[in-house]
Design a protein around this motif. Structure first.
Motif, PDB file in Angstrom:
ATOM      1  N   UNK A   1      -4.936  -2.369  10.140  1.00  0.00           N
ATOM      2  CA  UNK A   1      -3.669  -1.965   9.532  1.00  0.00           C
ATOM      3  C   UNK A   1      -3.851  -1.558   8.074  1.00  0.00           C
ATOM      4  N   UNK A   2      -4.742  -2.260   7.373  1.00  0.00           N
ATOM      5  CA  UNK A   2      -4.997  -1.920   5.970  1.00  0.00           C
ATOM      6  C   UNK A   2      -5.499  -0.494   5.814  1.00  0.00           C
ATOM      7  N   UNK A   3      -6.113   0.043   6.848  1.00  0.00           N
ATOM      8  CA  UNK A   3      -6.690   1.386   6.768  1.00  0.00           C
ATOM      9  C   UNK A   3      -5.675   2.498   7.030  1.00  0.00           C
ATOM     10  N   UNK A   4      -4.546   2.172   7.649  1.00  0.00           N
ATOM     11  CA  UNK A   4      -3.614   3.238   8.021  1.00  0.00           C
ATOM     12  C   UNK A   4      -2.185   3.050   7.531  1.00  0.00           C
ATOM     13  N   UNK A   5      -1.816   1.857   7.127  1.00  0.00           N
ATOM     14  CA  UNK A   5      -0.412   1.601   6.797  1.00  0.00           C
ATOM     15  C   UNK A   5      -0.121   1.749   5.305  1.00  0.00           C
ATOM     16  N   UNK A   6       1.104   2.168   5.038  1.00  0.00           N
ATOM     17  CA  UNK A   6       1.589   2.285   3.667  1.00  0.00           C
ATOM     18  C   UNK A   6       2.508   1.131   3.292  1.00  0.00           C
ATOM     19  N   UNK A   7       3.096   0.489   4.283  1.00  0.00           N
ATOM     20  CA  UNK A   7       4.088  -0.544   4.046  1.00  0.00           C
ATOM     21  C   UNK A   7       3.957  -1.590   5.147  1.00  0.00           C
ATOM     22  N   UNK A   8       4.184  -2.840   4.806  1.00  0.00           N
ATOM     23  CA  UNK A   8       3.977  -3.943   5.738  1.00  0.00           C
ATOM     24  C   UNK A   8       5.224  -4.816   5.789  1.00  0.00           C
ATOM     25  N   UNK A   9       5.507  -5.329   6.975  1.00  0.00           N
ATOM     26  CA  UNK A   9       6.561  -6.322   7.151  1.00  0.00           C
ATOM     27  C   UNK A   9       5.995  -7.422   8.040  1.00  0.00           C
ATOM     28  N   UNK A  10       6.093  -8.628   7.575  1.00  0.00           N
ATOM     29  CA  UNK A  10       5.650  -9.786   8.346  1.00  0.00           C
ATOM     30  C   UNK A  10       6.888 -10.394   8.978  1.00  0.00           C
ATOM     31  N   UNK A  11       6.847 -10.542  10.300  1.00  0.00           N
ATOM     32  CA  UNK A  11       8.024 -10.978  11.052  1.00  0.00           C
ATOM     33  C   UNK A  11       7.736 -12.305  11.730  1.00  0.00           C
ATOM     34  N   UNK A  12       8.679 -13.220  11.638  1.00  0.00           N
ATOM     35  CA  UNK A  12       8.595 -14.516  12.304  1.00  0.00           C
ATOM     36  C   UNK A  12       9.896 -14.758  13.059  1.00  0.00           C
ATOM     37  N   UNK A  13       9.801 -14.871  14.373  1.00  0.00           N
ATOM     38  CA  UNK A  13      10.960 -15.107  15.231  1.00  0.00           C
ATOM     39  C   UNK A  13      12.068 -14.083  14.979  1.00  0.00           C
ATOM     40  N   UNK A  14      11.662 -12.828  14.835  1.00  0.00           N
ATOM     41  CA  UNK A  14      12.615 -11.731  14.687  1.00  0.00           C
ATOM     42  C   UNK A  14      13.160 -11.523  13.284  1.00  0.00           C
TER      43      UNK A  14
END
Length: 111
Positions: free
Chosen positions: A60-73
């Protein structure tokens, strides 16, 4: 691997504005991973928004510009890599470069 490549090709036939990819590199060999990565970067340059669900944080570090970490929706953390690294800069006592995996471990209290 061929099925995943075919699925990506089918998804791009109608010039989509949004692609949703679930674990796009799982089960692929190195060449397949490089092909998928190049495809994602090509689609980004075409202005396509791509939402990727994956457990492969280094990929993901190689292709993504933005990240969201999701826990139980629920989104529990989000930001671009630079913002996340700045916010979590003190978690690594070894002064090594912070990676997305380190941030994940901090957010979800994984040791």
């Amino acid at each position: 691997g061929e099925r995943q490549r075919l699925a990506l090709a089918r998804a791009s036939v109608n010039s989509p504005k949004l692609l949703i990819l679930d674990e796009p590199t799982t089960g692929l060999d190195v060449q397949g991973i490089l092909t998928v990565r190049n495809y994602i970067n090509h689609m980004k340059k075409q202005g396509v928004t791509i939402l990727i669900n994956s457990h492969n944080l280094s990929e993901l570090e190689k292709v993504c510009d933005y990240y969201a970490f999701i826990n139980k929706g629920v989104i529990v953390e989000q930001g671009n890599l630079k913002e996340l690294k700045e916010y979590y800069k003190d978690i690594n006592n070894e002064n090594a470069e912070i990676e997305l995996e380190d941030i994940y471990k901090e957010i979800f209290n994984v040791r």
